[in-house]
Design an enzyme around this catalytic site. Structure first.
Site, PDB file in Angstrom:
ATOM      1  N   LYS A 280      33.720  37.726  31.840  1.00 38.68           N
ATOM      2  CA  LYS A 280      32.443  37.070  31.576  1.00 38.68           C
ATOM      3  C   LYS A 280      32.441  35.628  32.071  1.00 38.68           C
ATOM      4  CE  LYS A 280      30.142  40.442  29.635  1.00 38.68           C
ATOM      5  NZ  LYS A 280      29.808  40.559  28.217  1.00 38.68           N
ATOM      6  N   ARG A 315      36.324  46.831  25.835  1.00 35.04           N
ATOM      7  CA  ARG A 315      35.591  47.273  27.029  1.00 35.04           C
ATOM      8  C   ARG A 315      35.993  46.351  28.182  1.00 35.04           C
ATOM      9  NH1 ARG A 315      30.764  46.119  29.738  1.00 35.04           N
ATOM     10  NH2 ARG A 315      29.732  47.950  30.635  1.00 35.04           N
TER      11      ARG A 315
END
Length: 339
Positions: A280, A315
Protein backbone atom coordinates in the site's frame (compact mmCIF):
# COMPACT_ATOMS: atom_id res chain seq x y z
CA UNK A 1 -19.00 6.38 18.94
CA UNK A 2 -19.26 3.19 20.95
CA UNK A 3 -16.59 2.62 23.63
CA UNK A 4 -14.50 -0.45 22.83
CA UNK A 5 -12.23 -2.88 24.65
CA UNK A 6 -8.94 -3.69 22.89
CA UNK A 7 -7.05 -6.81 24.04
CA UNK A 8 -3.28 -6.47 24.42
CA UNK A 9 -2.09 -9.78 22.96
CA UNK A 10 0.98 -11.69 24.06
CA UNK A 11 2.50 -15.02 23.10
CA UNK A 12 4.55 -17.71 24.77
CA UNK A 13 4.88 -18.01 28.51
CA UNK A 14 4.72 -18.06 31.33
CA UNK A 15 1.01 -17.35 31.21
CA UNK A 16 -0.56 -15.89 34.34
CA UNK A 17 -3.59 -17.68 35.82
CA UNK A 18 -5.95 -14.97 34.58
CA UNK A 19 -4.80 -15.19 30.93
CA UNK A 20 -7.51 -15.44 28.28
CA UNK A 21 -6.96 -17.01 24.85
CA UNK A 22 -7.54 -14.59 21.99
CA UNK A 23 -10.10 -15.89 19.47
CA UNK A 24 -9.02 -19.50 19.95
CA UNK A 25 -5.59 -18.84 18.45
CA UNK A 26 -2.00 -18.92 19.70
CA UNK A 27 -2.12 -15.56 21.52
CA UNK A 28 -3.35 -14.67 24.98
CA UNK A 29 -4.06 -11.54 27.00
CA UNK A 30 -4.78 -10.51 30.56
CA UNK A 31 -4.94 -6.75 30.02
CA UNK A 32 -7.07 -4.58 27.76
CA UNK A 33 -7.15 -0.96 26.67
CA UNK A 34 -10.49 0.76 27.10
CA UNK A 35 -11.16 3.21 24.25
CA UNK A 36 -13.70 5.99 24.73
CA UNK A 37 -14.04 8.82 22.21
CA UNK A 38 -12.25 12.00 23.24
CA UNK A 39 -10.18 10.32 25.98
CA UNK A 40 -6.84 8.57 26.07
CA UNK A 41 -7.15 4.75 26.18
CA UNK A 42 -7.05 3.36 29.72
CA UNK A 43 -5.30 0.17 30.78
CA UNK A 44 -7.61 -2.26 32.55
CA UNK A 45 -7.36 -5.91 33.67
CA UNK A 46 -9.16 -8.38 31.42
CA UNK A 47 -11.14 -9.48 34.47
CA UNK A 48 -13.20 -6.28 34.08
CA UNK A 49 -14.47 -7.23 30.62
CA UNK A 50 -18.26 -7.38 30.29
CA UNK A 51 -19.30 -11.02 29.74
CA UNK A 52 -20.48 -10.47 26.15
CA UNK A 53 -17.23 -8.74 25.21
CA UNK A 54 -15.18 -11.45 26.89
CA UNK A 55 -17.04 -14.10 24.88
CA UNK A 56 -16.54 -12.22 21.61
CA UNK A 57 -12.81 -11.79 22.25
CA UNK A 58 -12.10 -15.35 23.30
CA UNK A 59 -14.46 -17.61 21.33
CA UNK A 60 -12.65 -19.70 18.70
CA UNK A 61 -13.48 -18.57 15.18
CA UNK A 62 -15.18 -21.18 12.99
CA UNK A 63 -13.50 -22.28 9.77
CA UNK A 64 -14.09 -20.02 6.76
CA UNK A 65 -14.22 -21.52 3.25
CA UNK A 66 -12.91 -24.75 4.75
CA UNK A 67 -9.90 -23.07 6.39
CA UNK A 68 -9.48 -23.26 10.14
CA UNK A 69 -8.57 -19.92 11.73
CA UNK A 70 -6.55 -21.26 14.63
CA UNK A 71 -3.37 -20.37 12.72
CA UNK A 72 -2.48 -17.63 10.21
CA UNK A 73 -3.74 -18.01 6.65
CA UNK A 74 -2.39 -16.38 3.50
CA UNK A 75 -4.70 -15.00 0.81
CA UNK A 76 -2.87 -14.48 -2.47
CA UNK A 77 -3.97 -11.51 -4.58
CA UNK A 78 -4.66 -12.08 -8.27
CA UNK A 79 -5.76 -8.89 -10.03
CA UNK A 80 -7.22 -9.69 -13.43
CA UNK A 81 -7.25 -6.00 -14.37
CA UNK A 82 -5.29 -3.82 -16.78
CA UNK A 83 -4.72 -1.05 -14.22
CA UNK A 84 -3.94 -2.54 -10.80
CA UNK A 85 -1.93 -0.19 -8.59
CA UNK A 86 0.61 -2.89 -7.78
CA UNK A 87 1.11 -5.30 -10.66
CA UNK A 88 0.04 -2.91 -13.43
CA UNK A 89 -2.05 -5.47 -15.31
CA UNK A 90 0.71 -8.08 -15.28
CA UNK A 91 -1.84 -10.91 -14.93
CA UNK A 92 -4.59 -9.43 -17.10
CA UNK A 93 -4.10 -11.99 -19.89
CA UNK A 94 -6.07 -15.17 -19.21
CA UNK A 95 -3.18 -17.61 -19.47
CA UNK A 96 -0.98 -15.43 -17.27
CA UNK A 97 -3.71 -15.27 -14.63
CA UNK A 98 -4.13 -19.04 -14.44
CA UNK A 99 -0.37 -19.58 -14.32
CA UNK A 100 0.02 -17.03 -11.54
CA UNK A 101 -2.80 -18.63 -9.53
CA UNK A 102 -1.04 -21.99 -9.71
CA UNK A 103 2.27 -20.39 -8.74
CA UNK A 104 0.78 -18.71 -5.66
CA UNK A 105 -0.61 -22.01 -4.44
CA UNK A 106 2.81 -23.60 -4.93
CA UNK A 107 4.35 -20.73 -2.97
CA UNK A 108 2.10 -21.36 0.00
CA UNK A 109 -1.15 -19.45 -0.46
CA UNK A 110 -4.10 -20.92 1.44
CA UNK A 111 -6.73 -19.08 -0.59
CA UNK A 112 -6.77 -17.09 -3.84
CA UNK A 113 -8.49 -13.70 -4.10
CA UNK A 114 -9.44 -12.92 -7.70
CA UNK A 115 -10.56 -9.44 -8.67
CA UNK A 116 -11.57 -7.84 -11.95
CA UNK A 117 -12.03 -4.21 -10.93
CA UNK A 118 -9.18 -2.02 -9.73
CA UNK A 119 -9.89 -0.25 -6.44
CA UNK A 120 -6.70 1.80 -6.42
CA UNK A 121 -7.14 5.48 -5.52
CA UNK A 122 -8.68 7.33 -8.46
CA UNK A 123 -9.80 4.20 -10.31
CA UNK A 124 -12.89 4.40 -12.50
CA UNK A 125 -15.67 1.82 -12.02
CA UNK A 126 -15.94 -1.19 -14.33
CA UNK A 127 -19.24 -2.44 -15.74
CA UNK A 128 -20.29 -5.68 -14.01
CA UNK A 129 -20.43 -7.50 -17.35
CA UNK A 130 -16.84 -6.58 -18.15
CA UNK A 131 -15.72 -7.44 -14.64
CA UNK A 132 -17.37 -10.86 -14.79
CA UNK A 133 -15.79 -11.53 -18.18
CA UNK A 134 -12.39 -11.05 -16.57
CA UNK A 135 -12.78 -13.19 -13.47
CA UNK A 136 -15.23 -15.98 -14.23
CA UNK A 137 -13.12 -17.75 -16.90
CA UNK A 138 -10.14 -17.79 -14.55
CA UNK A 139 -12.16 -19.32 -11.70
CA UNK A 140 -13.74 -21.87 -14.05
CA UNK A 141 -10.33 -22.82 -15.47
CA UNK A 142 -8.92 -23.40 -11.99
CA UNK A 143 -11.80 -25.69 -11.10
CA UNK A 144 -11.60 -27.49 -14.44
CA UNK A 145 -7.93 -28.15 -13.74
CA UNK A 146 -8.86 -29.86 -10.47
CA UNK A 147 -7.56 -27.10 -8.20
CA UNK A 148 -9.57 -27.43 -5.00
CA UNK A 149 -8.05 -24.57 -2.98
CA UNK A 150 -10.55 -21.97 -1.79
CA UNK A 151 -11.15 -19.07 -4.15
CA UNK A 152 -12.41 -15.65 -3.11
CA UNK A 153 -14.13 -13.24 -5.49
CA UNK A 154 -13.11 -9.62 -4.86
CA UNK A 155 -16.03 -7.53 -6.12
CA UNK A 156 -18.55 -4.89 -5.11
CA UNK A 157 -21.18 -6.16 -7.55
CA UNK A 158 -23.66 -8.90 -6.60
CA UNK A 159 -24.11 -10.08 -10.18
CA UNK A 160 -20.36 -10.65 -10.46
CA UNK A 161 -20.37 -12.52 -7.15
CA UNK A 162 -23.23 -14.76 -8.34
CA UNK A 163 -21.40 -15.60 -11.57
CA UNK A 164 -18.21 -16.31 -9.64
CA UNK A 165 -20.05 -18.62 -7.24
CA UNK A 166 -21.50 -20.52 -10.19
CA UNK A 167 -17.95 -20.94 -11.52
CA UNK A 168 -16.70 -22.27 -8.18
CA UNK A 169 -15.81 -19.33 -5.91
CA UNK A 170 -16.05 -19.97 -2.17
CA UNK A 171 -16.00 -16.52 -0.52
CA UNK A 172 -17.16 -12.99 -1.33
CA UNK A 173 -14.58 -10.33 -0.47
CA UNK A 174 -16.38 -6.97 -0.72
CA UNK A 175 -14.59 -3.64 -0.32
CA UNK A 176 -18.04 -2.06 0.10
CA UNK A 177 -19.08 -4.39 2.95
CA UNK A 178 -22.16 -5.56 1.00
CA UNK A 179 -23.41 -1.98 0.78
CA UNK A 180 -22.68 -1.06 -2.83
CA UNK A 181 -25.89 -2.51 -4.30
CA UNK A 182 -29.31 -3.14 -2.83
CA UNK A 183 -29.16 -6.84 -3.75
CA UNK A 184 -25.78 -7.52 -2.15
CA UNK A 185 -26.97 -8.74 1.25
CA UNK A 186 -29.69 -10.90 -0.32
CA UNK A 187 -27.31 -12.49 -2.82
CA UNK A 188 -24.69 -13.15 -0.15
CA UNK A 189 -27.19 -14.75 2.22
CA UNK A 190 -28.75 -16.90 -0.52
CA UNK A 191 -25.34 -18.17 -1.63
CA UNK A 192 -24.47 -19.63 1.75
CA UNK A 193 -20.87 -18.52 1.20
CA UNK A 194 -18.77 -16.70 3.79
CA UNK A 195 -18.12 -13.00 3.26
CA UNK A 196 -15.45 -10.46 4.09
CA UNK A 197 -16.75 -7.00 5.00
CA UNK A 198 -14.28 -4.15 4.53
CA UNK A 199 -14.38 -0.53 5.63
CA UNK A 200 -13.89 2.15 2.99
CA UNK A 201 -14.63 5.86 3.18
CA UNK A 202 -15.91 6.97 -0.22
CA UNK A 203 -15.40 5.11 -3.48
CA UNK A 204 -12.07 4.53 -5.24
CA UNK A 205 -12.43 7.73 -7.28
CA UNK A 206 -12.71 9.99 -4.22
CA UNK A 207 -11.60 8.05 -1.15
CA UNK A 208 -8.20 9.74 -0.82
CA UNK A 209 -9.58 13.28 -1.18
CA UNK A 210 -8.66 14.55 2.31
CA UNK A 211 -10.38 11.85 4.44
CA UNK A 212 -11.09 12.92 8.03
CA UNK A 213 -12.11 11.12 11.23
CA UNK A 214 -12.63 12.17 14.84
CA UNK A 215 -11.35 8.79 16.04
CA UNK A 216 -10.44 6.50 13.16
CA UNK A 217 -10.21 3.34 15.27
CA UNK A 218 -13.63 3.73 16.87
CA UNK A 219 -15.31 4.97 13.69
CA UNK A 220 -14.02 2.08 11.58
CA UNK A 221 -15.03 -0.40 14.28
CA UNK A 222 -18.52 1.12 14.54
CA UNK A 223 -18.95 0.90 10.77
CA UNK A 224 -17.90 -2.74 10.67
CA UNK A 225 -20.10 -3.57 13.67
CA UNK A 226 -23.09 -2.08 11.84
CA UNK A 227 -22.33 -4.01 8.66
CA UNK A 228 -21.91 -7.28 10.60
CA UNK A 229 -25.29 -6.64 12.23
CA UNK A 230 -26.85 -5.95 8.82
CA UNK A 231 -25.35 -9.16 7.44
CA UNK A 232 -26.66 -11.18 10.37
CA UNK A 233 -30.11 -9.63 9.97
CA UNK A 234 -30.06 -10.71 6.31
CA UNK A 235 -29.34 -14.31 7.31
CA UNK A 236 -25.54 -14.47 7.14
CA UNK A 237 -24.19 -16.21 10.28
CA UNK A 238 -21.57 -14.22 12.19
CA UNK A 239 -19.28 -17.25 12.14
CA UNK A 240 -19.04 -16.96 8.35
CA UNK A 241 -18.02 -13.29 8.38
CA UNK A 242 -14.51 -11.85 8.18
CA UNK A 243 -13.89 -8.15 8.84
CA UNK A 244 -11.20 -5.95 7.27
CA UNK A 245 -10.34 -2.40 8.45
CA UNK A 246 -9.62 -1.31 4.87
CA UNK A 247 -6.07 -0.07 5.19
CA UNK A 248 -5.52 2.56 2.49
CA UNK A 249 -9.20 2.97 1.62
CA UNK A 250 -10.06 6.54 2.57
CA UNK A 251 -7.26 6.92 5.10
CA UNK A 252 -4.17 9.08 5.47
CA UNK A 253 -0.82 7.69 6.56
CA UNK A 254 -1.65 8.65 10.15
CA UNK A 255 -5.05 6.92 9.95
CA UNK A 256 -3.49 3.73 8.61
CA UNK A 257 -0.86 3.65 11.34
CA UNK A 258 -3.48 4.25 14.05
CA UNK A 259 -5.61 1.39 12.72
CA UNK A 260 -2.69 -1.00 12.64
CA UNK A 261 -1.65 -0.06 16.19
CA UNK A 262 -5.18 -0.66 17.44
CA UNK A 263 -6.07 -3.58 15.16
CA UNK A 264 -6.87 -6.00 17.98
CA UNK A 265 -9.98 -4.00 18.92
CA UNK A 266 -11.74 -5.62 15.95
CA UNK A 267 -11.70 -9.00 17.69
CA UNK A 268 -14.51 -7.61 19.82
CA UNK A 269 -16.84 -8.03 16.83
CA UNK A 270 -16.58 -11.81 17.23
CA UNK A 271 -15.48 -12.36 13.61
CA UNK A 272 -12.33 -13.54 11.91
CA UNK A 273 -9.95 -10.70 11.06
CA UNK A 274 -8.49 -10.17 7.58
CA UNK A 275 -5.63 -7.71 7.12
CA UNK A 276 -4.68 -6.34 3.73
CA UNK A 277 -1.90 -3.77 3.59
CA UNK A 278 0.33 -5.38 0.97
CA UNK A 279 2.36 -2.83 -1.04
CA UNK A 280 0.00 0.00 0.00
CA UNK A 281 0.97 3.61 -0.64
CA UNK A 282 1.40 4.47 3.05
CA UNK A 283 4.25 1.95 3.25
CA UNK A 284 6.01 3.82 0.48
CA UNK A 285 5.34 7.14 2.21
CA UNK A 286 6.84 5.97 5.49
CA UNK A 287 9.74 4.01 3.99
CA UNK A 288 10.59 6.13 0.96
CA UNK A 289 9.52 3.52 -1.60
CA UNK A 290 7.46 5.21 -4.33
CA UNK A 291 7.32 2.07 -6.52
CA UNK A 292 4.80 -0.50 -5.28
CA UNK A 293 7.01 -3.49 -6.14
CA UNK A 294 9.73 -2.10 -3.82
CA UNK A 295 7.49 -2.30 -0.74
CA UNK A 296 7.84 -6.02 0.01
CA UNK A 297 9.91 -5.56 3.18
CA UNK A 298 7.54 -2.92 4.51
CA UNK A 299 4.58 -5.13 3.69
CA UNK A 300 6.10 -7.97 5.69
CA UNK A 301 6.72 -5.63 8.63
CA UNK A 302 3.08 -4.58 8.90
CA UNK A 303 1.86 -8.13 8.21
CA UNK A 304 3.87 -9.43 11.18
CA UNK A 305 2.44 -6.64 13.34
CA UNK A 306 -1.04 -7.75 12.29
CA UNK A 307 -0.21 -11.32 13.30
CA UNK A 308 1.04 -10.03 16.64
CA UNK A 309 -2.43 -8.60 17.16
CA UNK A 310 -4.20 -11.80 16.19
CA UNK A 311 -5.14 -11.30 12.54
CA UNK A 312 -6.12 -14.64 11.06
CA UNK A 313 -5.84 -13.91 7.32
CA UNK A 314 -3.19 -11.88 5.49
CA UNK A 315 -4.10 -10.67 1.99
CA UNK A 316 -0.83 -10.27 0.10
CA UNK A 317 0.84 -9.93 -3.31
CA UNK A 318 4.13 -11.57 -2.29
CA UNK A 319 3.08 -15.05 -1.24
CA UNK A 320 6.47 -16.75 -1.14
CA UNK A 321 8.05 -14.10 1.09
CA UNK A 322 4.98 -13.91 3.33
CA UNK A 323 4.84 -17.70 3.69
CA UNK A 324 8.41 -17.73 5.00
CA UNK A 325 7.71 -14.87 7.42
CA UNK A 326 4.51 -16.48 8.68
CA UNK A 327 6.18 -19.86 9.20
CA UNK A 328 8.90 -18.26 11.31
CA UNK A 329 6.41 -16.17 13.24
CA UNK A 330 4.33 -19.28 13.94
CA UNK A 331 7.34 -21.25 15.12
CA UNK A 332 8.26 -18.42 17.51
CA UNK A 333 4.76 -17.81 18.81
CA UNK A 334 3.41 -21.24 19.55
CA UNK A 335 1.37 -22.04 16.45
CA UNK A 336 3.96 -23.98 14.50
CA UNK A 337 5.05 -27.61 14.60
CA UNK A 338 8.78 -26.90 14.93
CA UNK A 339 10.53 -27.64 18.18
Amino acid sequence: MTPRWRPLPRSGGPRPPDALVLAGGPLWFNEVAFHDAGREPRLRPAAELPPAVREALTAPRPPVAGLSLDRPRIMGILNVTPDSFSDGGEHFAFDHAVARARAMLDEGADILDIGGESTRPGAEPVAPEAEAARVVPVIAALRAAGIAAPVSIDTRNPEVAEAAFAAGADLWNDVAALGHARASLTVAAASGRPVCLMHAKGDPRTMQDAPTYEDVLLEVTDFLAARVDAAEAAGIPRGTILVDPGIGFGKTVAHNLALIRGLAVLHGLGCGLLFGASRKRFIGSVAGAPVAADRVAGSLAVALEALRQGAQVLRVHDVKETRQAVDLWSALNGSGDQE
